[in-house]
Each structure stands twice: as C-alpha cells, then as structure tokens.
Write an enzyme that holds these catalytic residues in place. Structure first.
Site, PDB file in Angstrom:
ATOM      1  N   HIS A 246       0.819  -1.220   0.000  1.00 18.59           N
ATOM      2  CA  HIS A 246       0.000   0.000   0.000  1.00 18.59           C
ATOM      3  C   HIS A 246       0.848   1.263   0.000  1.00 18.59           C
ATOM      4  O   HIS A 246       1.928   1.311   0.590  1.00 18.59           O
ATOM      5  CB  HIS A 246      -1.048  -0.002   1.104  1.00 18.59           C
ATOM      6  CG  HIS A 246      -0.551   0.106   2.509  1.00 18.59           C
ATOM      7  ND1 HIS A 246      -0.315   1.309   3.133  1.00 18.59           N
ATOM      8  CD2 HIS A 246      -0.280  -0.841   3.443  1.00 18.59           C
ATOM      9  CE1 HIS A 246       0.069   1.095   4.384  1.00 18.59           C
ATOM     10  NE2 HIS A 246       0.115  -0.204   4.600  1.00 18.59           N
ATOM     11  N   ASP A 258       5.884   1.185   7.035  1.00 18.19           N
ATOM     12  CA  ASP A 258       4.453   0.887   6.798  1.00 18.19           C
ATOM     13  C   ASP A 258       3.856   1.916   5.854  1.00 18.19           C
ATOM     14  O   ASP A 258       3.352   2.932   6.306  1.00 18.19           O
ATOM     15  CB  ASP A 258       3.704   0.891   8.129  1.00 18.19           C
ATOM     16  CG  ASP A 258       2.243   0.554   7.965  1.00 18.19           C
ATOM     17  OD1 ASP A 258       1.845   0.101   6.879  1.00 18.19           O
ATOM     18  OD2 ASP A 258       1.493   0.764   8.926  1.00 18.19           O
ATOM     19  N   GLU A 290      -5.253   2.073   2.179  1.00 22.97           N
ATOM     20  CA  GLU A 290      -5.256   0.881   3.040  1.00 22.97           C
ATOM     21  C   GLU A 290      -5.525   1.287   4.480  1.00 22.97           C
ATOM     22  O   GLU A 290      -6.265   0.629   5.196  1.00 22.97           O
ATOM     23  CB  GLU A 290      -3.913   0.143   2.934  1.00 22.97           C
ATOM     24  CG  GLU A 290      -3.907  -1.229   3.590  1.00 22.97           C
ATOM     25  CD  GLU A 290      -3.527  -1.234   5.064  1.00 22.97           C
ATOM     26  OE1 GLU A 290      -3.610  -2.290   5.687  1.00 22.97           O
ATOM     27  OE2 GLU A 290      -3.150  -0.173   5.592  1.00 22.97           O
ATOM     28  N   ASP A 325       3.487  -5.826   3.317  1.00 26.20           N
ATOM     29  CA  ASP A 325       3.085  -4.680   4.121  1.00 26.20           C
ATOM     30  C   ASP A 325       3.916  -4.720   5.400  1.00 26.20           C
ATOM     31  O   ASP A 325       3.593  -5.450   6.327  1.00 26.20           O
ATOM     32  CB  ASP A 325       1.587  -4.793   4.432  1.00 26.20           C
ATOM     33  CG  ASP A 325       1.051  -3.549   5.111  1.00 26.20           C
ATOM     34  OD1 ASP A 325       1.838  -2.632   5.389  1.00 26.20           O
ATOM     35  OD2 ASP A 325      -0.174  -3.511   5.373  1.00 26.20           O
TER      36      ASP A 325
HETATM   37 ZN   LIG Z   1       0.501  -1.235   6.348  1.00 27.82          ZN
END
Ligand SMILES: [Zn+2]
Ligand SMILES: *[C@@H]1O[C@H](CO)[C@@H](O)[C@H](O)[C@H]1NC(C)=O
Ligand SMILES: *[C@@H]1O[C@H](CO)[C@@H](O)[C@H](O)[C@H]1NC(C)=O
Ligand SMILES: *[C@@H]1O[C@H](CO)[C@@H](O)[C@H](O)[C@H]1NC(C)=O
Ligand SMILES: *[C@@H]1O[C@H](CO)[C@@H](O)[C@H](O)[C@H]1NC(C)=O
Ligand SMILES: *[C@@H]1O[C@H](CO)[C@@H](O)[C@H](O)[C@H]1NC(C)=O
Length: 502
Positions: A246, A258, A290, A325
């Site tokens: 994402h 992240d 996301e 991710d």
């Molecule tokens: Zn994430």
C-alpha cells in the site's frame, strides 16, 4: 514530437535486438541491492517531508507518491501502467482533550463526527463491547473504555446507546492509539489515548471524580485517489502473478516501513524484472487508502468482479497474490503468512500453503529462521482471500512485542515492539532494518521468479470457493470490506485474541 519519436524508434530497435533471458531466482535476486532499497525509501521520505510529514490518503504526500510510482514504472517501458481512480470518504480532525485540568494528547478515530463534550470521565467495565458493560453514570458523561476484543466502532456504538456524550478508548499495549471506525455511523465523538495516559487517568478515576472535556473538530469529504497497476507487457495474461503493497501512510508519520518498505520492495523487483522474459504475466499493485480500511484493494477486486459475487473470469486470471506490508521492521521477525493454516488453524485458499512453503524454503536455504504470521485480515490480502485467490506474503511485525523466543531466533530486543514506530512519526527512513529489508526483497525476487515461470503446485482459482473467507467475519468478531480499522498486524497468538482486534 520529432525528437521523441526518434528516441522511441531507437528504443524499439534496441529492444527488439536485445536478448533477454528467462527470469531466474538467482539472477533476479542479484539485482536487488540495499542501496536501491534505501534510495527508494529516501524518495518516499522526501515526499513526506515536502508534504507535512505524511503520505496519507487524500493529501499531497499521497498524490506525490502515486505520481512517483507512475513515472518510475512508465520509464521502464516494460509494463502497461495504469491508474485506477476512485473516490472515498476522507476524514481527519484536530482533537483537544483535557482531564483533571491537564491537557492530554489523543488520537482521532477516523470517521468519528465532530463534537464537544464536557462531563466526568467514567470507567467502563470489561472491554465495553456491549451496553451492559457501561455503568449508568456514563449517561451524560464521557465513557473511558479499554481497547480489546471488539472494534472501536462497536465500543463507540455501545457508548452512545448508554448515553455517553463521547467515547475515549485507552490502549492496552504501550503506545498512542488511533484507528478508524470503518465508515460514518451514529457514533459519539470518539478518540484514543495511550496506555500511559490510560493508566494515569484510571488511577485518577479510582481516587475521585475526574472532570474532562473533549473537542473533536473533524472534516469529512469525498476525495479522489488512485491505485497504481503495472503489468508486464510480456507473459501469459490469463495466468497472472499479482503482488502488492500500500502506498498511503497514516497521518501521524511518513510511513516508510508501513508501507514504504513493501512499496519500494516490489518497485525494486519491478525494475529488476525488466532484464528478463517471463512466461506468466506479473502484475504489480500499489494500493491506496489501506489505512482507511483497505479501501483500494477492495475497490479493485469489486471492479474486477463487476460485483464481489459477479464476474469470476478476471479474478480467476490471478493465480496467486503476494502481499508485502511492513518488511523492514526495526525489531523484526521474519514472518510468513500461514497459508496452510498449520500454525493458526486459519488457512488461505488452496495453493496458499505452497506459497508459504516456497517462502519458508527460501529462508531455510539461506540459513535464516522464520515464523508464521496469522492472516488477521488487516492488510490488502483480505480482498484476495475473500475471492478465493491463493495468497501469501511477508510481514516483519508492528506493535506486538517481541517474545524471548523470537529474540533468540532473530536477535533484537524481547519485550519491545517489533516496530515501535508503527503508525508514529518515527516511521522514517532512518528506522528501517537493513538486513530484513534486503533479505525480504530477495525473498520476493525468489517467489516472483518462480511463479513468473510456473504455477505448479498452485491450483487454479476455484470459483465455488470464493467468499469462503467471508466466515472470518465471525472468526474475528466482525469485519467487512469497509468496516475495518486499518491493520493492527499480529504475527502470533491464537485467532481472535484480543490484541488483534481494535
Ligand atoms: Zn501497512
Ligand atoms: C490530490 O489530487 C486530487 C485529485 O487530482 C486533487 O483534487 C487534490 O487537490 C490533490 N491534493 C493535493 C493536496 O494536492
Ligand atoms: C460521497 O459520495 C457518495 C457517493 O456519491 C455520496 O453518497 C455521499 O453523500 C458523499 N459524501 C460527502 C460527505 O460528500
Ligand atoms: C467478464 O469479464 C470478461 C473479461 O474477462 C468480459 O469479457 C465479460 O464481458 C465480463 N462479464 C461481465 C458480466 O461483466
Ligand atoms: C479449526 O477451525 C475450524 C473452523 O474453521 C474448527 O471447526 C476447528 O475446531 C478448529 N480446530 C482447532 C484444533 O481449533
Ligand atoms: C472446487 O471446490 C469444490 C468444493 O470444495 C469441489 O467440490 C470442486 O471439485 C472444486 N473444483 C475444482 C475444479 O477443483
């Protein structure tokens, strides 16, 4: 333009003449360098720095991330690159929270309405998942609720039913707390506070009445965003390997682990793959929104289908999906999604076990340990599981604390979060773990090379198995395509343990 067409023609001639070998794991891995991974991560850091410190959906930092990916992928001249535009409800707020005369920092729960509340802070029994947990004194006051077991939305609704003017959820693990209510609803103003603030205020409540005020000033409006899709021009387009990460961060920080790490990891593979021919087409998927509840990936699968239960043919062309991710957590474990369900009794569609096994063999061949990671349904693979697509991926950990056992396996610090910067301002390029980042990207190379040549061991998508994973709605309390709260990743513990929820 003349110059451009000459360049294009020259490029075509060069390419037609140039020999490209079939992709192989070793050769693809050899093209992955830490230098490139960090340079890409620095690009995302620079984008965040130039846009208020984040790359969140709906803002300039995310727009710029999308532009960066499109430009980089188009320049490779190896992919059909497209953007999938869609509109989702954006929500953000400033929050002021004062209790017993002291101002405390509180995190917005996305989709909470605006509102002001003044009253006593009332401790709620148990975890505040049902109205019976709320003492009568909550009515006309502010409910103070522990995180855990059910979603923030459930707690907020129960608080409203009990007559609370506002709901404050305190963390049950160290660190600040924000999240999402999953969509608009009949919620009171709802925010989160850290465990530390929670402990302080619980002690104050035990000692006497605590007067508090909460002021949530939110905006909610539809905003345009994009998924980015790049598929090899070559290869069999009816048997596609898809992989994704994402592109958005939370508001709190730049989101470089992240999920800058997944984004740059697969982008690096996309660059390296251009040196080779593939048998099966490879589709890179860069998801938007996301952190608002996996909105981009679910939008993509819905449109691929017609409806989620509609046209199966486009879905069935995706023979496997790999999700990345968070693959460079500072206090990492080498987590592999438990495709066969052997660790958590919760498997992916048939073929997911093969994907898991292939990842395991990679780490074992290099002498590295690995641990299974539960499909918590809190990242973009969820949309693929729901559609019966064999899935897997890597995950190095978020807010969950490292165990003694894991510290022995991987080094690092037991009792410290796998990524203490998860959803925090400290999720920067300086806090990536280099060893994990490089190794995991080589691991992606290994799986991409394998499936770009053959899907042996991975059965075709069985359309009668689609929606099978809808049962996770019961399994994890409740989830829906929209009704989630970003990803509170876990990598161990039994299914449904309270740490994985809300
Ligand atoms: Zn994430
Ligand atoms: C992001 O892109 C959208 C759609 O083009 C645009 O409406 C919006 O103004 C952009 N946001 C920023 C902060 O540039
Ligand atoms: C967002 O768009 C949806 C669908 O068009 C619409 O129903 C909704 O009212 C819009 N919300 C806002 C806040 O504009
Ligand atoms: C299903 O997808 C195929 C392309 O794979 C398309 O030709 C067909 O029209 C679609 N059917 C429906 C009902 O959307
Ligand atoms: C595994 O999960 C299934 C339902 O998905 C359940 O019926 C079964 O009892 C579980 N087995 C164990 C050992 O927990
Ligand atoms: C699809 O799954 C169903 C249910 O498990 C099974 O009966 C059927 O044989 C499968 N079809 C194929 C082609 O594997």
């Amino acid at each position: 333009m003349k110059t451009a067409s000459i360049v294009a023609a020259a490029g075509f001639v060069t390419c037609a003449l140039c020999y490209k070998p079939l992709v192989s794991s070793k050769k693809l891995q050899n093209l992955v360098t830490l230098e490139d991974l960090l340079a890409g991560s620095q690009d995302l850091q620079d984008i965040a720095d130039a846009n208020g410190g984040n790359r969140a959906f709906g803002g300039g930092g995310h727009n710029a991330t999308v532009d960066y990916l499109v430009k980089t992928l188009e320049e490779l001249d190896y992919y059909d690159v497209s953007t999938q535009q869609f509109v989702e409800l954006f929500s953000a707020a400033t929050v002021d929270f004062t209790a017993a005369g002291t101002e405390y920092s509180a995190g917005y729960m996305t989709y909470s309405p605006s509102g002001q509340a003044s009253g006593s802070l009332i401790q709620v029994n148990n975890l505040g998942c049902i109205v019976a947990d709320f003492p009568a004194a909550v009515s006309g006051n502010i409910a103070f609720i522990s995180r855990g077991e059910c979603t923030f939305a459930q707690k907020a609704l129960a608080a409203k039913s009990a007559g609370a003017l506002a709901a404050i959820v305190y963390n049950n693990v160290p660190g600040t707390l924000s999240g999402t209510l999953g969509g608009v609803g009949d919620y009171p103003p709802t925010v989160g506070v850290s465990k530390e603030i929670g402990d302080t205020l619980l002690a104050a409540i035990a000692a006497g009445t605590v007067a508090a005020t909460l002021d949530v000033n939110a905006i909610q409006e539809n905003r345009t965003t994009w998924n980015v899709i790049a598929e090899t021009k070559g290869g069999d387009h009816s048997n596609v390997l898809a992989l994704g990460g994402h592109t958005d961060s939370v508001f709190a920080g730049p989101g470089i682990n992240d999920d800058g790490s997944g984004t740059i990891g697969i982008l690096t593979i996309a660059k390296a793959l251009t040196k080779f021919k593939v048998k099966n087409a490879v589709r890179f998927l860069f998801w938007s929104a996301e952190e608002f509840g996996k909105l981009g990936s679910f939008h993509y699968l819905r449109t691929l289908n017609g409806t989620i239960s509609g046209n199966a043919s486009e879905v069935a062309k995706i023979r496997a999906y790999l999700n990345f991710d968070m693959i460079a957590s500072p206090n990492y474990v080498l987590g592999i999604y438990d495709g066969d369900g052997s660790a958590f009794n919760f498997s992916g569609p048939p073929g997911s076990g093969t994907i898991e096994k292939d990842f395991e063999l990679f780490y074992e061949s290099k002498g590295f340990p690995h641990v299974p990671a539960l499909f918590t349904m809190r990242s973009d693979y969820a949309a693929f599981l729901e559609n019966g697509i064999p899935s897997g991926g890597l995950f190095t950990g978020a807010e969950v604390l490292k165990t003694e056992e894991e510290a022995e396996l991987f080094g690092g610090e037991a009792g410290v979060a796998l990524d203490e910067n998860y959803h925090q301002p400290g999720d920067t390029v300086d806090n990536l773990n280099h060893e994990a980042f490089l190794l995991n990207t080589q691991s992606i190379a290994n799986s991409v090379a394998k499936y770009a040549l053959s899907f042996e061991g991975i059965p075709a998508v069985n359309s009668t198995l689609r929606k099978r994973h809808a049962h996770v709605q019961r399994h994890f309390g409740h989830l829906s395509a929209r009704g989630d709260y970003g990803h509170s990743h876990v990598h161990h513990g039994p299914c449904g343990e309270s740490a994985v929820v809300a």
